[in-house]
Design an enzyme around this catalytic site. Structure first.
Site, PDB file in Angstrom:
ATOM      1  N   ALA A 173      41.747  46.334  44.739  1.00 48.40           N
ATOM      2  CA  ALA A 173      41.240  46.067  46.083  1.00 48.40           C
ATOM      3  C   ALA A 173      42.178  46.555  47.189  1.00 48.40           C
ATOM      4  CB  ALA A 173      40.961  44.578  46.250  1.00 48.40           C
ATOM      5  N   PHE A 174      43.479  46.436  46.976  1.00 52.56           N
ATOM      6  CA  PHE A 174      44.441  46.830  48.006  1.00 52.56           C
ATOM      7  C   PHE A 174      44.680  48.333  48.058  1.00 52.56           C
ATOM      8  CE2 PHE A 174      47.084  47.377  44.355  1.00 52.56           C
ATOM      9  CZ  PHE A 174      48.108  48.237  44.735  1.00 52.56           C
ATOM     10  N   LYS A 204      43.882  36.601  57.135  1.00 52.31           N
ATOM     11  CA  LYS A 204      43.628  37.971  57.577  1.00 52.31           C
ATOM     12  C   LYS A 204      42.564  38.667  56.732  1.00 52.31           C
ATOM     13  CE  LYS A 204      48.156  38.796  59.694  1.00 52.31           C
ATOM     14  NZ  LYS A 204      49.381  39.632  59.687  1.00 52.31           N
ATOM     15  N   ASP A 210      38.000  41.493  40.861  1.00 46.92           N
ATOM     16  CA  ASP A 210      39.166  42.388  40.890  1.00 46.92           C
ATOM     17  C   ASP A 210      40.386  41.710  40.285  1.00 46.92           C
ATOM     18  OD1 ASP A 210      40.311  44.967  41.729  1.00 46.92           O
ATOM     19  OD2 ASP A 210      41.518  43.762  43.108  1.00 46.92           O
ATOM     20  N   THR A 213      38.549  38.581  44.816  1.00 41.80           N
ATOM     21  CA  THR A 213      39.599  39.595  44.986  1.00 41.80           C
ATOM     22  C   THR A 213      40.913  38.913  45.371  1.00 41.80           C
ATOM     23  OG1 THR A 213      38.949  39.919  47.301  1.00 41.80           O
ATOM     24  CG2 THR A 213      38.005  41.430  45.681  1.00 41.80           C
ATOM     25  N   GLU A 261      44.652  38.554  33.112  1.00 39.13           N
ATOM     26  CA  GLU A 261      44.846  39.978  33.371  1.00 39.13           C
ATOM     27  C   GLU A 261      46.260  40.500  33.116  1.00 39.13           C
ATOM     28  OE1 GLU A 261      43.992  40.299  37.523  1.00 39.13           O
ATOM     29  OE2 GLU A 261      45.875  39.378  38.131  1.00 39.13           O
ATOM     30  N   ARG A 277      43.019  35.589  43.668  1.00 44.19           N
ATOM     31  CA  ARG A 277      43.909  35.289  42.553  1.00 44.19           C
ATOM     32  C   ARG A 277      43.080  34.857  41.346  1.00 44.19           C
ATOM     33  NH1 ARG A 277      47.130  37.667  44.951  1.00 44.19           N
ATOM     34  NH2 ARG A 277      49.254  37.106  45.600  1.00 44.19           N
ATOM     35  N   HIS A 303      42.852  44.841  39.962  1.00 46.87           N
ATOM     36  CA  HIS A 303      43.793  44.809  41.088  1.00 46.87           C
ATOM     37  C   HIS A 303      43.730  46.086  41.917  1.00 46.87           C
ATOM     38  CE1 HIS A 303      46.361  41.309  41.607  1.00 46.87           C
ATOM     39  NE2 HIS A 303      46.263  41.087  40.311  1.00 46.87           N
TER      40      HIS A 303
END
Length: 331
Positions: free
Chosen positions: A295-296, A155, A257, A231, A262, A233, A293
């Site tokens: 991006a979402f 997706k 990202d 963006t 991290e 893993r 993190h």
């Protein structure tokens, strides 16, 4: 149903409290602390816990939770690699997740990182703030007419394919499943994608089989000056090899990202801490843009995460898991 939420911030609480209006039988308590073997004991008296992408849900944590009769683990994210699934199954725990939340948000952030890094937008902005209007050192690349390589066309990857196609780029895809809706994408082997792409963007899950798929060997196959974006893993990329690729100018621009090291930093304010990490090295490069993190992180995505998580919880409480979409159920 009483749920204890770990690793939560004000934006998590706001999003879930807004959605809770539609789930009157669910009560949530929020903790800033993340879950681990020490904090797992705080779940005593609850029916379920909710965790996020970097939570510690290893065997010991799960066994402690099971001791307090926790039978449901809610992940308010798509990934569940933080969970020891074998232990969860042996303990009879149900693990539910949010398989998709605004994939367009992540794809939009990915192309934003690519453009910001390649066109030196951050550097240009900082110059203008200091009344420096010179253009030297800000030269970028026109993406129209170039080739984009999208690794993983689920997706999120599919959304990225549509974006770069709309920008006039030729699109190469690498995925074991060829998405029939992406009739404009040419599916190729990974080596060909690495060789021919001017922009490479990762959008695949992390498995043992693709750990460090981007390493010194794969970077050497890339075009000189390639734009690289991750963006997906952090473990997909060997960070030290990536840094060497940037130093050697093999990678001309880089938007990140996620990165493998991290975990101590994600979603935390460490501005008062003094420490050395790959972050300082990466941020020293003028052609790298690094976010954490992010991006979402849109209003729409947070609302979708909250709604799906609460729908999962309600289905578990009522014994109606069969009514959930299959991807929501991990075990």
């Amino acid at each position: 149903m009483k749920i204890l939420f770990y690793d939560t911030y004000d934006y998590d609480k706001n999003a879930f409290e807004e959605q809770l209006k539609n789930f009157p039988d669910i009560h949530i308590d929020y903790l800033e602390a993340d879950i681990n073997p020490v904090t797992a004991s705080l779940a005593k008296g609850y029916d379920a816990i909710c965790a996020f992408v970097n939570s510690d849900l290893g065997a010991l944590t799960l066994e402690i939770l099971a001791g307090f009769n926790i039978k449901c683990i809610l992940m308010r994210c798509a990934g569940y690699d933080a969970i020891n699934m074998e232990t969860a199954k042996n303990l009879g725990m149900t693990v539910l997740r949010v398989p998709g939340y605004s994939p367009e948000a992540i794809a939009e952030h990915a192309i934003g990182l690519a453009l910001a890094a390649d066109r030196h937008i951050v550097k240009g902005y900082n110059r203008v703030r200091e009344n420096d209007f010179a253009l030297s050192g800000l030269l970028g690349t026109t993406l129209h007419g170039k080739t984009a390589g999208i690794v993983g066309t689920g997706k999120i990857g599919a959304a990225m394919c549509h974006i770069v196609h709309g920008m006039g780029m030729k699109v190469l895809g690498y995925d074991s499943y060829h998405n029939p809706d992406l009739d404009f994408v040419e599916y190729v082997e990974l080596d060909q994608l690495l060789r021919e792409s001017d922009l490479i963007s990762l959008h695949c899950p992390l498995f043992e089989s693709n750990y460090h798929m981007i390493n010194a060997d794969s970077i050497a196959k890339m075009k000189d000056g390639v734009i690289f974006v991750n963006t997906a893993r952090g473990g997909l990329v060997d960070t030290q090899d990536l840094i060497e690729g940037i130093r050697s100018h093999k990678i001309g621009a880089c938007g990140i990202d996620v990165y493998e090291e991290e975990e101590p930093n994600v979603f935390r304010d460490r501005s008062s801490a003094v420490f050395e990490s790959v972050v300082s090295t990466l941020c020293a490069f003028p052609n790298v843009v690094l976010t954490s993190h992010q991006a979402f992180f849109t209003k729409e995505a947070l609302a979708a995460i909250a709604n799906t998580t609460l729908t999962n919880a309600q289905a578990f409480a009522k014994g109606n898991l069969e009514q959930l979409p299959a991807p929501n159920i991990v075990s």
